[in-house]
Design an enzyme around this catalytic site. Sequence first.
Site, PDB file in Angstrom:
ATOM      1  N   TYR A 119      -6.631   5.258   7.569  1.00 46.14           N
ATOM      2  CA  TYR A 119      -5.884   4.454   6.593  1.00 46.14           C
ATOM      3  C   TYR A 119      -6.737   4.191   5.352  1.00 46.14           C
ATOM      4  O   TYR A 119      -6.294   4.391   4.215  1.00 46.14           O
ATOM      5  CB  TYR A 119      -5.473   3.131   7.250  1.00 46.14           C
ATOM      6  CG  TYR A 119      -4.634   2.214   6.381  1.00 46.14           C
ATOM      7  CD1 TYR A 119      -3.252   2.393   6.281  1.00 46.14           C
ATOM      8  CD2 TYR A 119      -5.213   1.158   5.675  1.00 46.14           C
ATOM      9  CE1 TYR A 119      -2.474   1.553   5.495  1.00 46.14           C
ATOM     10  CE2 TYR A 119      -4.452   0.314   4.882  1.00 46.14           C
ATOM     11  CZ  TYR A 119      -3.075   0.510   4.805  1.00 46.14           C
ATOM     12  OH  TYR A 119      -2.310  -0.336   4.020  1.00 46.14           O
ATOM     13  N   SER A 172      -4.093  -0.442  -1.602  1.00 43.67           N
ATOM     14  CA  SER A 172      -4.434  -1.547  -0.700  1.00 43.67           C
ATOM     15  C   SER A 172      -5.804  -2.072  -1.107  1.00 43.67           C
ATOM     16  O   SER A 172      -6.580  -1.353  -1.765  1.00 43.67           O
ATOM     17  CB  SER A 172      -4.518  -1.017   0.745  1.00 43.67           C
ATOM     18  OG  SER A 172      -5.157  -1.954   1.599  1.00 43.67           O
TER      19      SER A 172
HETATM   20  P1  NAD Z   1       6.289  -1.557   6.330  1.00 47.68           P
HETATM   21  O1  NAD Z   1       5.947  -0.919   7.613  1.00 47.68           O
HETATM   22  O2  NAD Z   1       7.317  -2.623   6.312  1.00 47.68           O
HETATM   23  O3  NAD Z   1       6.745  -0.474   5.260  1.00 47.68           O
HETATM   24  C1  NAD Z   1       6.362   0.862   5.265  1.00 47.68           C
HETATM   25  C2  NAD Z   1       7.610   1.683   5.017  1.00 47.68           C
HETATM   26  O4  NAD Z   1       7.266   3.069   4.899  1.00 47.68           O
HETATM   27  C3  NAD Z   1       8.622   1.558   6.145  1.00 47.68           C
HETATM   28  O5  NAD Z   1       9.860   1.162   5.594  1.00 47.68           O
HETATM   29  C4  NAD Z   1       8.696   2.976   6.723  1.00 47.68           C
HETATM   30  O6  NAD Z   1       9.990   3.317   7.176  1.00 47.68           O
HETATM   31  C5  NAD Z   1       8.303   3.792   5.503  1.00 47.68           C
HETATM   32  N1  NAD Z   1       7.826   5.134   5.872  1.00 47.68           N
HETATM   33  C6  NAD Z   1       6.956   5.482   6.859  1.00 47.68           C
HETATM   34  N2  NAD Z   1       6.805   6.815   6.898  1.00 47.68           N
HETATM   35  C7  NAD Z   1       7.588   7.327   5.920  1.00 47.68           C
HETATM   36  C8  NAD Z   1       7.865   8.637   5.469  1.00 47.68           C
HETATM   37  N3  NAD Z   1       7.290   9.698   6.044  1.00 47.68           N
HETATM   38  N4  NAD Z   1       8.735   8.803   4.437  1.00 47.68           N
HETATM   39  C9  NAD Z   1       9.325   7.745   3.845  1.00 47.68           C
HETATM   40  N5  NAD Z   1       9.104   6.465   4.241  1.00 47.68           N
HETATM   41  C10 NAD Z   1       8.252   6.263   5.269  1.00 47.68           C
HETATM   42  O7  NAD Z   1       4.912  -2.091   5.737  1.00 47.68           O
HETATM   43  P2  NAD Z   1       4.555  -2.639   4.271  1.00 47.68           P
HETATM   44  O8  NAD Z   1       3.524  -3.651   4.467  1.00 47.68           O
HETATM   45  O9  NAD Z   1       5.770  -3.003   3.525  1.00 47.68           O
HETATM   46  O10 NAD Z   1       3.866  -1.367   3.634  1.00 47.68           O
HETATM   47  C11 NAD Z   1       4.258  -0.801   2.396  1.00 47.68           C
HETATM   48  C12 NAD Z   1       3.046  -0.215   1.690  1.00 47.68           C
HETATM   49  O11 NAD Z   1       2.166  -1.275   1.344  1.00 47.68           O
HETATM   50  C13 NAD Z   1       2.225   0.759   2.545  1.00 47.68           C
HETATM   51  O12 NAD Z   1       1.781   1.835   1.724  1.00 47.68           O
HETATM   52  C14 NAD Z   1       1.049  -0.080   2.987  1.00 47.68           C
HETATM   53  O13 NAD Z   1      -0.089   0.690   3.247  1.00 47.68           O
HETATM   54  C15 NAD Z   1       0.863  -0.956   1.765  1.00 47.68           C
HETATM   55  N6  NAD Z   1       0.106  -2.179   2.024  1.00 47.68           N
HETATM   56  C16 NAD Z   1       0.604  -3.177   2.801  1.00 47.68           C
HETATM   57  C17 NAD Z   1      -0.147  -4.329   2.998  1.00 47.68           C
HETATM   58  C18 NAD Z   1       0.339  -5.492   3.822  1.00 47.68           C
HETATM   59  O14 NAD Z   1      -0.432  -6.435   4.028  1.00 47.68           O
HETATM   60  N7  NAD Z   1       1.578  -5.517   4.284  1.00 47.68           N
HETATM   61  C19 NAD Z   1      -1.399  -4.446   2.402  1.00 47.68           C
HETATM   62  C20 NAD Z   1      -1.884  -3.409   1.630  1.00 47.68           C
HETATM   63  C21 NAD Z   1      -1.109  -2.283   1.432  1.00 47.68           C
END
Ligand code: NAD
Length: 269
Positions: A167, A154
């Site tokens: 986080y 991130s």
């Molecule tokens: P999201 O909530 O849609 O996706 C996260 C996924 O992780 C979900 O599908 C959830 O079911 C899964 N998950 C949670 N706990 C789990 C576990 N114990 N085992 C397996 N799967 C599990 O959100 P996202 O934005 O798609 O996030 C995906 C990644 O991207 C994350 O690591 C998040 O930190 C990172 N991220 C997102 C953003 C953003 O702006 N959306 C920015 C920076 C980083």
Amino acid sequence: MEKKLQNQVAIITGASSGIGAGVAKSLASAGATVIINHPVAATKEPADAVLADIIKDGGKGITYQCDVSKENEVIEMFADVVKQFGTVDILINNAGLQRDSPFDKMTLEQWNFVLGVNLTGQFLCAREAIREFLRRGVDETKSKAAGKIICMSSVHEVIPWAGHANYAASKGGIMLMMKSISQEFAWKKIRINSICPGAIQTPINRQAWETPQALNELLTLIPYKRIGQPEDIGNVAVWLASDDSDYVNGISLFVDGGMTLYPGFTTNG
Ligand code: NAD
């Protein structure tokens, strides 16, 4: 899309929604067989829907339930996938979540839960992937590398985030885990890099984009003046997983519309 990942098997953790679902679709379009990981029984339906979209577009894959913070489940997932598909070529270490709290009110449970999924989960999956890459070695018919790992970090591996210390600590931890293991295994032709998304429109940050007011405020942090989409990350993941990036090792690739460019200084601070 050009089939740059033909005959390769990719595990994408947390792929039933958001960025993981987008990356799974992009990798499948590039020819990979995708393992759409999801954590619990309740996430099977959305995972199946992602798979159905992929199959409709001519792609291949399966869904697989496994909580990445549980060692026995991760070991079993990798063993099952190797048994069914012969090997694993690509790991997208994407599963992640937030449990936000002012630091003085943060419980140990909130701290451990976030670190357990975001950091320990990435450790467990990377370790199993590396064991398999080392076992198999390079298969030049598929890729110049023995395997590729992409850690979903991130912008918060470098931008401090008040109220989200667990986080931010997990993402800072991913940065040095990724660089350390990239250094450790590059000579084995294993490539490990991170993608650092900025604001991508997914369920994790819904409150930051669901009203026009919130979105406008968010856009003040993004010089490129649009919120990112899962496909923006999917396109970069395909490049990082393909031989087009064969000489790229141990980097944090920021995909953030310029969020890390200190946007507050755009008009001279
Ligand atoms: P999201 O909530 O849609 O996706 C996260 C996924 O992780 C979900 O599908 C959830 O079911 C899964 N998950 C949670 N706990 C789990 C576990 N114990 N085992 C397996 N799967 C599990 O959100 P996202 O934005 O798609 O996030 C995906 C990644 O991207 C994350 O690591 C998040 O930190 C990172 N991220 C997102 C953003 C953003 O702006 N959306 C920015 C920076 C980083």
